[in-house]
Scaffold this motif. Structure first.
Motif, short mmCIF file in Angstrom:
data_model
loop_
_atom_site.label_atom_id
_atom_site.label_comp_id
_atom_site.label_asym_id
_atom_site.label_seq_id
_atom_site.Cartn_x
_atom_site.Cartn_y
_atom_site.Cartn_z
N CYS A 97 0.83 -1.21 0.00
CA CYS A 97 0.00 0.00 0.00
C CYS A 97 0.86 1.26 0.00
N HIS A 98 1.82 1.29 0.90
CA HIS A 98 2.72 2.45 0.94
C HIS A 98 3.69 2.45 -0.24
N GLN A 99 3.88 1.30 -0.84
CA GLN A 99 4.80 1.11 -1.97
C GLN A 99 6.22 1.53 -1.61
N VAL A 100 6.67 1.04 -0.46
CA VAL A 100 8.03 1.28 0.01
C VAL A 100 8.56 0.03 0.70
N PRO A 101 9.89 -0.09 0.73
CA PRO A 101 10.47 -1.19 1.49
C PRO A 101 10.72 -0.77 2.94
N TYR A 102 10.84 -1.77 3.78
CA TYR A 102 11.41 -1.55 5.10
C TYR A 102 12.19 -2.79 5.46
N MET A 103 13.07 -2.65 6.43
CA MET A 103 13.91 -3.78 6.82
C MET A 103 14.01 -3.81 8.34
N PHE A 104 14.26 -5.02 8.85
CA PHE A 104 14.41 -5.15 10.29
C PHE A 104 15.41 -6.25 10.61
N ASN A 105 16.05 -6.09 11.76
CA ASN A 105 17.02 -7.05 12.27
C ASN A 105 16.90 -7.00 13.79
N GLN A 106 16.32 -8.05 14.36
CA GLN A 106 16.04 -8.07 15.79
C GLN A 106 15.16 -6.87 16.14
N ASP A 107 15.64 -5.96 16.99
CA ASP A 107 14.82 -4.81 17.37
C ASP A 107 15.11 -3.57 16.54
#
Length: 156
Positions: A97-107
């Motif tokens: 929906c936002h048409q963007v990436p995000y990333m995460f690693n643990q917290d």
């Protein structure tokens, strides 16, 4: 880019589509309006590492990158390096929906723009008859080409 269907009313205004529509409704001329696209990301520390979607609860403090050294702010050059380092533990998600990436690693969590999201935003600006797009800032793109690709991938 756009609100997600499950967002509450207060958050439905936190996107490009709402902002551009609102400005035009207030009288802004589309042909004199540009859409801003950052070449950086925003970083947070999650309260719960297992709740890592957009909008999940975050701490009041964040983390910084080795180049920008500013809590909560990472240049794309830092982000792409984190993703392309051998043995990287970062998980990458595309939010449709936002048409963007995000990333995460643990917290650790980072929302940012990449080539795909910038293309979508550029096409949106064109479709809306806007003057164009503008970026900030060139020094946070991968200007050295250290992330397994060409120099300045976002400006391309």
């Amino acid at each position: 880019m756009r609100a997600r269907p499950n967002e509450d009313e207060n958050n439905k205004v936190l996107n490009d589509e709402f902002a551009i529509t609102y400005l035009i409704r207030l009288g802004a001329s589309p042909e004199k309006t540009s859409l801003g696209i950052p070449l950086c990301g925003r970083a947070v520390l999650l309260k719960n590492k297992d709740n890592n979607d957009i909008g999940d609860k975050a701490r009041e403090t964040s983390f910084s990158g080795p180049i920008t050294r500013e809590q909560g702010f990472l240049g794309y050059n830092e982000i792409c390096k984190m993703l392309t380092t051998p043995g990287s533990q970062w998980s990458l998600v595309w939010e449709k929906c936002h048409q963007v990436p995000y990333m995460f690693n643990q917290d650790k969590w980072v929302g940012y723009d990449n080539e795909r999201s910038i293309q979508a935003k550029t096409e949106y600006a064109y479709d809306q008859g806007l003057a164009g797009v503008m970026t900030w800032s060139i020094d946070t793109d991968d200007f050295l080409g250290v992330c397994n690709g060409p120099k300045f991938p976002l400006l391309r």
